[in-house]
Design a protein around this motif. Structure first.
Motif, short mmCIF file in Angstrom:
data_model
loop_
_atom_site.label_atom_id
_atom_site.label_comp_id
_atom_site.label_asym_id
_atom_site.label_seq_id
_atom_site.Cartn_x
_atom_site.Cartn_y
_atom_site.Cartn_z
N VAL A 140 0.86 -1.21 -0.05
CA VAL A 140 -0.01 -0.17 -0.06
C VAL A 140 0.88 1.30 -0.11
N GLY A 141 0.59 2.20 -0.95
CA GLY A 141 1.53 3.26 -0.94
C GLY A 141 0.71 4.48 -0.54
N LEU A 142 1.42 5.12 0.27
CA LEU A 142 0.42 6.16 1.24
C LEU A 142 0.77 7.60 0.75
N LEU A 143 -0.07 8.20 0.11
CA LEU A 143 0.13 9.59 -0.13
C LEU A 143 -0.35 10.60 0.96
N GLY A 144 0.31 11.41 1.58
CA GLY A 144 -0.10 12.16 2.88
C GLY A 144 0.12 11.61 4.13
N HIS A 145 0.48 12.28 5.04
CA HIS A 145 0.86 11.64 6.34
C HIS A 145 0.35 12.74 7.43
N GLY A 146 -0.68 13.47 7.33
CA GLY A 146 -1.47 14.18 8.35
C GLY A 146 -2.10 13.43 9.31
N THR A 147 -3.19 13.93 10.05
CA THR A 147 -4.05 13.38 10.98
C THR A 147 -4.46 12.02 10.59
N VAL A 148 -4.95 11.98 9.27
CA VAL A 148 -5.60 10.76 8.92
C VAL A 148 -4.40 9.64 8.28
N GLY A 149 -3.49 10.23 7.72
CA GLY A 149 -2.66 9.47 7.19
C GLY A 149 -1.90 8.67 8.25
N ALA A 150 -1.53 9.40 9.25
CA ALA A 150 -0.62 8.64 10.29
C ALA A 150 -1.81 7.65 11.07
N HIS B 280 -6.13 -12.79 7.68
CA HIS B 280 -6.92 -13.88 8.02
C HIS B 280 -7.93 -13.96 6.86
N VAL B 281 -8.52 -12.51 6.72
CA VAL B 281 -9.81 -12.27 6.08
C VAL B 281 -9.55 -12.27 4.66
N THR B 282 -8.39 -11.82 4.23
CA THR B 282 -8.28 -11.58 2.73
C THR B 282 -6.94 -12.66 2.03
N GLY B 283 -6.36 -13.47 2.91
CA GLY B 283 -5.08 -14.19 2.74
C GLY B 283 -4.05 -13.63 2.24
N VAL B 284 -3.95 -12.30 2.39
CA VAL B 284 -2.84 -11.61 1.74
C VAL B 284 -2.53 -10.39 3.07
N ARG B 285 -1.29 -10.32 3.18
CA ARG B 285 -0.91 -9.38 4.30
C ARG B 285 -0.56 -7.93 3.86
N PRO B 286 -1.30 -6.87 4.24
CA PRO B 286 -0.97 -5.42 3.74
C PRO B 286 0.11 -4.98 4.70
N GLU B 287 0.83 -4.06 3.80
CA GLU B 287 1.85 -3.52 4.50
C GLU B 287 2.13 -1.92 3.63
N VAL B 288 2.45 -0.93 4.27
CA VAL B 288 2.89 0.40 3.55
C VAL B 288 4.28 0.27 3.16
N SER B 289 4.19 0.52 1.92
CA SER B 289 5.53 0.17 1.05
C SER B 289 6.03 1.50 0.79
N GLY B 290 5.44 2.49 0.96
CA GLY B 290 6.21 3.97 1.03
C GLY B 290 5.24 5.03 1.34
N VAL B 291 5.49 6.09 1.86
CA VAL B 291 4.95 7.20 2.26
C VAL B 291 5.39 8.60 1.57
N LEU B 292 4.36 9.24 0.90
CA LEU B 292 4.94 10.44 0.26
C LEU B 292 4.29 11.69 1.06
N THR B 293 5.18 12.70 1.54
CA THR B 293 4.88 13.76 2.33
C THR B 293 5.61 15.00 1.43
N ARG B 294 5.26 16.14 1.80
CA ARG B 294 5.81 17.47 1.52
C ARG B 294 7.67 17.25 1.58
N SER B 295 7.88 16.66 2.62
CA SER B 295 9.40 16.64 2.63
C SER B 295 10.14 15.29 2.35
N ARG B 296 9.24 14.43 1.99
CA ARG B 296 9.82 12.88 1.83
C ARG B 296 9.16 12.15 0.90
N GLY B 297 9.97 11.28 0.04
CA GLY B 297 9.38 10.23 -0.58
C GLY B 297 9.25 10.74 -2.16
#
Lengths: 409, 409
Positions: B7-17, B32-49
């Motif tokens: 999961v690529g995450l754009l934005g890391h304000g209140t909701v993003g965090a 368990h529900v999906t058979g696949v494990r989600p993980e954040v693969s990258g975060v884009l903010t104004r200063s990084r990513g």
């Protein structure tokens, strides 16, 4: 011309007939949303139809027979034949759910059952999808419309249980034999299903403790009013001490509770979880058209993987001038005849007064506050402009809309 | 070991965090529900990513930047690259929805946006799935938590708009610059999205008529109470004369209206349709954890086609004895000392009285009705058995549960 999606219908009672009609009414719209046009390919009742022939000729089976057998057998055979199944059979799911769900997983078909709990209130979908990975702490539900109707009648009219039940039967909200509803068993089956989904642990109807409403008296209601309480038949599924408790019993609610104001034959469910605080879903409980609508929603979902938002089908004009009721507050001279003149100016624009309060304020003035029956907003504001120009009106009149007169008690 | 879903995450304000934290907390359950494990693969903010690097390394993009650009550009590029997108960006969808939805259809990817309207209240899913083929007549919504909080404060305390706004800001329910909320614009964007989905016709923010709450006075509230009215900022989308009307304005509601009792920062939406009468959905409006929960629900749905019910993950004990508050009614001798003895017997079982009413009835007796604080049901019923045996108690004591003391005002 869209391809056809063949729906085999088992059972043709109130819900079955309503479903068949709704499907044919909405087939065009469904073809737009899904790209495939659904049609009923066969109907099985006690007197007509052959299950095997219907199964062979269907892409999906809708089971609205109710009860355990032969519904269980048909649903299992359909899934083993690779067909999706939509069922509204709470008793079957609350008694044999694990067998059915494991068969669905094994044969990679969908088994959907929104219509089994709380009619059109989409609590199954919300638990299975929106809250798929939430840690649910507790569910409270009013999941039986018959008993809620009876309790609402008792509370409103101070009537006895017997009189309220008779009225519910007269209006078609209760069966001739109401035992399954008033004993709490129907609600218990629904709570077993909700608990299974919320906590991902096996729960069957025979594990649910339930108590009905037959022993509630009008006197209980009257005393409860002294404490500000409302009586409902409440289903609860919650985590307690590393286990869960699933139960149904009459319970008093304080006025602030989200279920306290759910009246008549409506159903409602509150789901509590740390991450979301709580969600409340409410709407009409099981009735032919409502359950049919829930079943149809399931059929559509089974027809397609979750769709992207379909293209718009129409380009409707967005209208600016609509009818509204209004609250209107003015500061006027506290003199005879002023109210009559205000009413006359309003009347010229077609605005009629529903209720009015006038109170004296300092300096020989009065505050005149009224609620106006619905009229086109442009005409109402025309009246306000006229009023604002009158010498007996001081300061700008204040107008705020009033929603939905029909909700007035 | 389950496969990874990136999961690529754009934005890391209140909701993003909040989303990133919730995803990691719930990863196990989702696997368990999906058979696949989600993980954040990258975060884009104004200063990084770097957007292109994150896109290349993701199966799905979550857009929580807000505003039009660069959010629009990123979302379009992600979908053109064949990635599903989940967004909570109401302004973007209300302004450029058709472009985004047609891009999603064209590239056969999902664009989900439950978090854009009413936080965790699942109104988007219900409109798109449960009611996919329903003919919706009208939607009413309280879709802005800030203004509902302010109006609730004004109604409760008789406070001025300015004081209520200051309190909302102090408690974090309103931004330092509240203009977008109090002007009605935020609610208007949400109503544009709901109208588009309900009526399958293009609707953009600039077509929505809106009015805010800045001009509402404490005096309006006070007079309205005389008419039994509650003031809310109401969004309406409805069919009128072959067109539609979409608007947001303050409106008074009669007490029977399903939205009248929605208080504080809660949101609620009522959907009316012939087939279903009406459904009401309510819950906490947008807040970091709530919106994050809605976004996560969308991510899970995008990860898998609609699942059959997953296997149970646990086998929790079903508990029979739980704590409850009770209403207890008894017919007793109308003599001094009786209440004291009742209280003593209750106290022996750990039951303490919250409130009590005693009324004389004929034949030297009194009806004693009380509410008891929560205790284990087994202990309460033990006390009831003891009481039933007392010579001063006539007829069987009547016990009915009382739900949730915490809801007491």
């Amino acid at each position: 011309m869209a391809e056809t999606y063949r729906v085999g219908l088992l059972g043709h009672g109130t819900v079955g007939a309503a479903f068949e009609q709704l499907l044919s009414e909405r087939a065009e719209q469904i073809a737009h949303v899904t790209g495939v046009r659904p049609e009923v390919s066969g109907v099985l009742t006690r007197s007509r139809g052959d299950f095997d022939a219907i199964l062979a000729d269907s892409d999906l089976i809708v089971e609205l027979i109710g009860g355990i057998e032969p519904a269980r057998d048909y649903v299992l055979r359909a899934m083993r034949a690779g067909k999706h199944v939509v069922s509204a059979n709470k008793l079957l799911l609350a008694s044999h759910g694990e067998e059915l769900w494991s068969t669905a997983r094994e044969h990679n078909v969908q088994l959907r059952f929104e219509g089994a709990v709380a009619g059109v209130v989409p609590v199954i979908r919300v638990l299975q999808e929106s809250l798929a990975a939430a840690h649910v702490d507790r569910i409270h539900g009013i999941v039986n419309g018959t008993t809620n109707f009876i309790l609402t009648e008792m509370a409103r009219g101070g009537t006895s249980y017997e009189a309220a039940l008779a009225r519910a039967q007269e209006l078609g909200y209760a069966e001739a034999d109401p035992a399954g509803d008033v004993s709490g068993e129907d609600a218990a089956a629904k709570m077993a299903i909700l608990a299974r989904l919320a906590f991902s642990t096996p729960v069957t109807l025979d594990q649910v403790i339930y108590e009905g409403i037959e022993h509630i008296t009008g006197e209980d209601m009257a005393y409860a009013r002294d404490f500000g309480l409302a009586l409902k038949l409440i289903g609860t599924a919650e985590r307690v001490n590393g286990g869960i408790s699933v139960r149904v019993h009459p319970a008093f609610l304080y006025p602030g509770h989200p279920l306290a104001s759910v009246n008549g034959s409506f159903n409602a469910v509150t789901v509590e979880s740390d991450a979301i605080t709580e969600i409340t879903l409410s709407g009409p409980g099981a009735g032919g058209p409502q359950t049919a609508s829930a079943v149809l929603g399931d059929v559509i979902s089974a027809m397609i993987p979750p769709a992207s938002t379909p293209e718009t089908t129409q380009s409707l004009p967005v209208v600016a001038d609509v009818k509204s009721a209004f609250y209107l507050a003015m500061e006027v001279d506290d003199e005879p005849g002023v109210l009559a003149q205000v009413a006359e100016i309003l009347g010229m624009q077609g605005a009629s007064i529903k209720s009015v309060v006038q109170r004296g304020i300092p300096a020989g003035r009065a505050r005149l506050v009224m609620v106006i029956h619905p009229l086109l907003e442009s005409r109402f504001y025309g009246a306000v402009q006229l009023l604002a120009r009158m010498p007996f009106v001081h300061a700008e009149p204040r107008a705020i809309r009033v929603l939905d007169e029909e909700f007035t008690d």
